[in-house]
Motif scaffolding. Structure first.
Motif, short mmCIF file in Angstrom:
data_model
loop_
_atom_site.label_atom_id
_atom_site.label_comp_id
_atom_site.label_asym_id
_atom_site.label_seq_id
_atom_site.Cartn_x
_atom_site.Cartn_y
_atom_site.Cartn_z
N ALA A 117 0.57 -1.16 0.10
CA ALA A 117 -0.04 0.08 0.04
C ALA A 117 0.78 1.17 -0.02
N ALA A 118 2.03 0.97 -0.40
CA ALA A 118 2.85 2.41 -0.26
C ALA A 118 2.52 3.54 -1.30
N ASP A 119 1.87 2.99 -2.36
CA ASP A 119 1.39 4.09 -3.27
C ASP A 119 0.25 4.73 -2.87
N ARG A 120 -0.34 4.31 -1.76
CA ARG A 120 -1.72 4.85 -1.52
C ARG A 120 -1.57 5.81 -0.22
N ARG A 121 -0.43 5.89 0.27
CA ARG A 121 0.00 6.86 1.26
C ARG A 121 -0.36 8.42 1.06
N ALA A 122 -0.27 8.66 -0.18
CA ALA A 122 -0.37 10.05 -0.64
C ALA A 122 -2.04 10.23 -0.61
N ASP A 123 -2.78 9.33 -1.27
CA ASP A 123 -4.23 9.59 -0.98
C ASP A 123 -4.74 9.67 0.23
N TRP A 124 -4.10 8.92 1.11
CA TRP A 124 -4.50 8.87 2.46
C TRP A 124 -4.23 10.26 3.15
N VAL A 125 -3.20 10.71 2.99
CA VAL A 125 -2.68 12.13 3.46
C VAL A 125 -4.06 13.24 2.98
N ASP A 126 -4.16 13.08 1.60
CA ASP A 126 -5.29 13.95 1.09
C ASP A 126 -6.55 13.98 1.83
N LEU A 127 -7.10 12.60 2.01
CA LEU A 127 -8.10 12.37 2.71
C LEU A 127 -7.94 13.14 4.22
N VAL A 128 -6.95 12.95 4.85
CA VAL A 128 -7.09 13.58 6.12
C VAL A 128 -7.10 15.17 6.14
N LEU A 129 -6.30 15.72 4.96
CA LEU A 129 -6.45 17.03 5.03
C LEU A 129 -7.95 17.69 4.65
N ALA A 130 -8.54 16.70 3.84
CA ALA A 130 -9.65 17.11 3.55
C ALA A 130 -10.71 17.16 4.80
N ALA A 131 -10.49 16.32 5.59
CA ALA A 131 -11.09 16.10 6.97
C ALA A 131 -10.80 17.16 7.99
N LEU A 132 -9.54 17.46 7.98
CA LEU A 132 -9.21 18.52 9.03
C LEU A 132 -9.81 20.07 8.29
N ASP A 133 -10.07 20.22 7.23
CA ASP A 133 -10.58 21.61 6.64
C ASP A 133 -12.23 21.31 6.81
N THR A 173 10.97 7.41 3.64
CA THR A 173 11.49 7.29 2.11
C THR A 173 11.68 5.75 2.12
N ASP A 174 11.21 5.07 3.18
CA ASP A 174 11.54 3.43 3.16
C ASP A 174 10.08 3.05 2.53
N GLY A 175 9.33 3.68 2.15
CA GLY A 175 7.88 3.28 1.70
C GLY A 175 6.75 2.56 2.60
N THR A 176 7.21 2.64 3.91
CA THR A 176 6.29 1.76 4.72
C THR A 176 5.38 2.80 5.69
N HIS A 177 5.41 3.98 5.83
CA HIS A 177 4.76 4.61 6.80
C HIS A 177 4.69 6.14 6.22
N ARG A 223 -9.55 6.31 9.59
CA ARG A 223 -9.11 5.38 10.47
C ARG A 223 -9.22 3.96 9.67
N THR A 224 -10.25 3.83 8.82
CA THR A 224 -10.34 2.41 8.38
C THR A 224 -9.99 2.46 7.07
N TYR A 225 -9.16 3.16 6.49
CA TYR A 225 -8.66 3.33 5.10
C TYR A 225 -7.83 2.04 4.54
N PRO A 226 -8.27 1.35 3.55
CA PRO A 226 -7.59 0.02 3.13
C PRO A 226 -6.12 0.45 2.83
N GLY A 227 -5.35 -0.66 3.65
CA GLY A 227 -3.81 -0.73 3.61
C GLY A 227 -3.20 -0.14 4.98
N VAL A 228 -4.00 0.53 5.82
CA VAL A 228 -3.62 1.18 6.97
C VAL A 228 -3.27 -0.03 7.97
#
Length: 226
Positions: free
Chosen positions: A139-155, A172-176, A205-210
Motif C-alpha cells: 500500500a505504499a503508493d496509497r499513502r499520498a491518497d490517505w494524506v489527502d483524505l486527512v487534510l480534507a477532513a481537517l478542513d 523514504t522506506d515506503g512503509t509509513h 481510520r479504516t482506510y484500506p492498507g493502514v
C-alpha cells in the motif's frame, strides 16, 4: 557558530529537502534534561555542523523517557557528509556526559503536504504530537491518497480550533507516514481526540492498507540554528 533558539521550526521551508526524525531513549525526566543540555553544550562549543543543515530541534517526550530529534537538511548527501566527518565526535561527547543513551531509530522523509497555520496566527504551540501511520507492504503508493483524505477532513466543518498546523511526511522506506502536528495545548488535543468520531475521520481510520497508528506527545526543548 551555533546558536540556541526558542522558536519552533518551520516545517514548510522549501529548501528543507531532507527532513529527518530520530528517537533516543534516555530513561527518566532528569536524564532527558541532562541530555538536552549535553547536546546544547556539545554543539555550541563547535562550528555549525554543515552548510546543508538548516536547523536541529529536540523535543522531550511526555513519557519522561524519550527525546525526539528533528533535523532539516537541504539534501541527504549533506547529511551523509556530516556523518563521515563530524557526527561521531559530537555523539561521543554527549555519551560521556550522559552514559547509556539508546539511539532507537532514525527515519528519513519527504514532506508531502501540510495544513499550515492560518495567516496571522501567532500562537506558540504548547504541545507537539507525532503520529506514525504504518501501511501494508503493498500500500505504499496509497499513502499520498490517505494524506489527502486527512487534510480534507481537517478542513471540514468540525475542524479543531486547537490545532495550529499539521505536516505530513512520507517515509523514504515506503512503509509509513509521519504527521507532525502543533497544538495549542494538551487540553485542546485531549478535547479533540475525546469527542465523537466524524464520518470523515472514520474513513481515515479504516482506510484500506493502514496497519496502525502510533502517537507520541512532546514539548519543544531545544532549538539549534547557525
Amino acid at each position: 557558530m551555533t546558536s540556541r533558539t526558542h522558536a519552533h521550526p518551520d516545517l514548510t521551508r522549501p529548501e528543507a529537502g531532507a527532513p529527518f526524525f530520530s528517537t533516543w531513549r534516555v530513561g527518566s525526566p532528569e536524564r532527558q534534561a541532562e541530555t538536552v543540555e549535553a547536546v546544547a553544550r556539545t554543539w555550541e562549543r563547535r562550528p555549525w555542523g554543515s552548510a546543508d543543515l538548516l536547523g536541529y530541534h529536540l523535543y522531550a517526550g511526555h513519557d519522561g523517557t524519550t527525546l525526539l530529534h528533528h533535523s532539516q537538511w537541504r539534501s541527504e548527501q549533506g547529511y551523509e557528509a556530516f556523518v563521515k566527518t563530524r557526527r561521531q565526535e559530537r555523539n561521543d561527547e554527549i555519551d560521556t556526559a550522559v552514559p547509556g543513551i539508546e539511539r532507537v531509530r532514525l527515519d528519513r522523509y519527504r514532506r508531502y503536504r501540510s495544513r499550515e497555520r492560518a495567516a496571522g496566527d501567532a500562537r506558540v504551540p504548547g504541545l507537539v504530537v507525532t503520529v506514525r501511520i504504518d501501511f501494508e507492504p503493498d500500500a505504499a503508493d496509497r499513502r499520498a491518497d490517505w494524506v489527502d483524505l486527512v487534510l480534507a477532513a481537517l478542513d471540514g466543518p468540525d475542524a479543531d480550533r486547537g490545532l495550529i498546523s499539521a505536516h505530513f511526511h512520507l517515509g523514504t522506506d515506503g512503509t509509513h507516514v509521519l504527521n507532525y502536528a502543533e497544538w495549542e495545548s494538551d487540553g485542546a488535543y485531549d478535547e479533540a481526540i475525546g469527542g465523537p468520531e466524524s464520518p470523515e475521520f472514520e474513513r481515515v481510520r479504516t482506510y484500506p492498507g493502514v496497519k496502525g497508528f502510533t502517537g507520541s506527545r512532546y514539548r519543544h526543548a531545544l532549538g539549534l540554528v547557525p
